[in-house]
Motif scaffolding. Structure first.
Motif, mmCIF file in Angstrom:
data_model
loop_
_atom_site.group_PDB
_atom_site.id
_atom_site.type_symbol
_atom_site.label_atom_id
_atom_site.label_comp_id
_atom_site.label_asym_id
_atom_site.label_seq_id
_atom_site.Cartn_x
_atom_site.Cartn_y
_atom_site.Cartn_z
ATOM 1 N N PRO A 138 0.803 -1.231 0.000
ATOM 2 C CA PRO A 138 0.000 0.000 0.000
ATOM 3 C C PRO A 138 0.832 1.276 0.000
ATOM 4 N N ALA A 139 1.926 1.317 0.747
ATOM 5 C CA ALA A 139 2.722 2.541 0.827
ATOM 6 C C ALA A 139 3.336 2.887 -0.524
ATOM 7 N N HIS A 140 3.914 1.892 -1.209
ATOM 8 C CA HIS A 140 4.509 2.153 -2.515
ATOM 9 C C HIS A 140 3.462 2.660 -3.495
ATOM 10 N N THR A 141 2.305 2.040 -3.484
ATOM 11 C CA THR A 141 1.272 2.413 -4.444
ATOM 12 C C THR A 141 0.791 3.837 -4.217
ATOM 13 N N LEU A 142 0.502 4.199 -2.983
ATOM 14 C CA LEU A 142 0.035 5.557 -2.707
ATOM 15 C C LEU A 142 1.142 6.583 -2.964
ATOM 16 N N ALA A 143 2.386 6.212 -2.722
ATOM 17 C CA ALA A 143 3.492 7.118 -3.024
ATOM 18 C C ALA A 143 3.631 7.323 -4.533
ATOM 19 N N GLN A 179 12.152 10.927 -6.602
ATOM 20 C CA GLN A 179 10.851 11.413 -6.131
ATOM 21 C C GLN A 179 10.054 10.297 -5.457
ATOM 22 N N GLN A 180 10.187 9.063 -5.968
ATOM 23 C CA GLN A 180 9.506 7.935 -5.328
ATOM 24 C C GLN A 180 9.994 7.755 -3.898
ATOM 25 N N ALA A 181 11.290 7.857 -3.686
ATOM 26 C CA ALA A 181 11.837 7.723 -2.333
ATOM 27 C C ALA A 181 11.274 8.806 -1.421
ATOM 28 N N GLU A 182 11.200 10.024 -1.926
ATOM 29 C CA GLU A 182 10.661 11.127 -1.131
ATOM 30 C C GLU A 182 9.209 10.877 -0.746
ATOM 31 N N TYR A 183 8.401 10.450 -1.704
ATOM 32 C CA TYR A 183 6.974 10.300 -1.424
ATOM 33 C C TYR A 183 6.669 9.039 -0.617
ATOM 34 N N HIS A 186 4.492 7.169 4.442
ATOM 35 C CA HIS A 186 4.643 6.428 5.698
ATOM 36 C C HIS A 186 4.348 7.315 6.903
ATOM 37 N N LYS A 187 4.748 8.569 6.840
ATOM 38 C CA LYS A 187 4.446 9.481 7.950
ATOM 39 C C LYS A 187 2.940 9.719 8.066
ATOM 40 N N ARG A 188 2.279 9.892 6.938
ATOM 41 C CA ARG A 188 0.835 10.116 6.981
ATOM 42 C C ARG A 188 0.100 8.856 7.445
ATOM 43 N N MET A 189 0.619 7.678 7.104
ATOM 44 C CA MET A 189 0.016 6.444 7.600
ATOM 45 C C MET A 189 0.079 6.369 9.116
ATOM 46 N N LEU A 190 1.199 6.770 9.688
ATOM 47 C CA LEU A 190 1.313 6.771 11.153
ATOM 48 C C LEU A 190 0.304 7.717 11.778
ATOM 49 N N HIS A 191 0.148 8.884 11.192
ATOM 50 C CA HIS A 191 -0.876 9.807 11.690
ATOM 51 C C HIS A 191 -2.251 9.157 11.616
#
Length: 297
Positions: free
Chosen positions: A129-134, A273-277, A282-287
């Motif tokens: 999920p994280a890769h896809t949303l990024a 850019q993929q690494a950045e996003y 991941h930060k937004r997922m924690l929130h």
């Protein structure tokens, strides 16, 4: 009850769009905050992946949290297979969240074991999920709108492809998938039929790339040495795509199909850019998992 993110379905359409918009809106992906202060995250990695470990660790630590890493050389996997229901409640007294990597997640119902902490999938063979949303965030950053976007996938199946296909039910881009002949398309085609989304399967990389705005370099794990020479991204292949085509890697350069050096280092590549996003997401997922949990307490 704790909230988990094993697949993007756990988030739902509204939360997926929200996370993408929040990731795009972050002023600085490396911003230091105290959101995870006094929180401990356990990283359980069944396979080695330095990029994934760094990304998740950076997200937690830049938000003030602590990380405990358990790699693929320990005996924890057998212990978790045999005693998961007994161990997870115990972990709840020591942890605040757990990341899993390299473990199939679709057969695991986290709610049935009722862990007292969120479980987040950092990447598995059947979902990412994280890769896809990024990656969707990267596309929106470059193209602004998705409803006119054509994407191509070239290579073997991995968790990112599974999640990307699921995402087409909520995000209006079209996806053409070219898989090697030994790959079993049937489960993927059945999943697409259930979703009713814009995913088509073609027989060659050239068919997939024709007219594409974004090309995903899939993984190469199932390719023979001879096939790897054919299943690669070079200038000739990208010439069939749109003039301003962009390249995204579905895995680290170590695991993805071959990409010509001049392309990977050129303006078409979104690797950095993929690494950045991924860090942003991941930060937004924690929130999302913690704020939602705290509202229910």
């Amino acid at each position: 009850m704790a909230r988990h993110i094993l697949t993007i379905k756990d988030l739902g359409e509204t939360a997926c769009w929200l996370l993408v918009q929040q990731a795009l809106g972050m002023p600085d992906p490396k911003l230091q905050t105290d959101f995870m202060t006094q929180r401990v995250a356990l990283l359980v990695f069944a396979q080695h992946s330095l990029p994934e470990r760094l990304c998740v660790s950076a997200a937690v630590r830049q938000m003030g949290g602590s990380v405990v890493y358990e790699g693929n050389r320990g005996i924890w996997r057998a212990e978790m297979d045999d005693y998961r229901e007994q161990l997870l409640p115990i972990f709840g007294y020591y942890l605040d969240c757990m990341y899993v990597y390299g473990l199939p997640v679709r057969g695991w119902d986290a709610k049935s074991t009722e862990p007292r902490f969120p479980v987040i999938n950092a990447g598995s063979p059947d979902a990412h999920p994280a890769h896809t949303l990024a990656d969707i965030s990267c596309m929106l950053r470059c193209s602004r709108y998705l409803d006119t976007i054509n994407c191509a996938w070239i290579g073997c199946v991995n968790g990112t492809l599974h999640s990307l296909m699921e995402a087409t039910a909520w995000f209006p881009f079209r996806l053409r998938v070219a898989l090697p002949t030994q790959a079993d398309r049937r489960p993927l085609q059945e999943a697409v039929e259930r979703l009713g989304s814009s995913v088509t399967f073609v027989d060659s990389p050239k068919e997939a790339v024709k007219g594409a705005n974004y090309v995903f370099a899939g993984c190469r794990s199932g390719l023979t040495a001879e096939e790897r020479a054919c299943w690669r991204v070079d200038a000739g292949l990208l010439s069939l795509a749109e003039p301003n085509v962009r390249l995204l890697l579905s895995a680290s350069p170590v695991s993805a199909i071959g990409v010509a050096d001049e392309i990977l280092a050129g303006k078409a590549s979104l690797l950095v850019q993929q690494a950045e996003y991924r860090l942003r997401v991941h930060k937004r997922m924690l929130h999302w998992v913690f704020l939602d949990n705290e509202r229910e307490l």
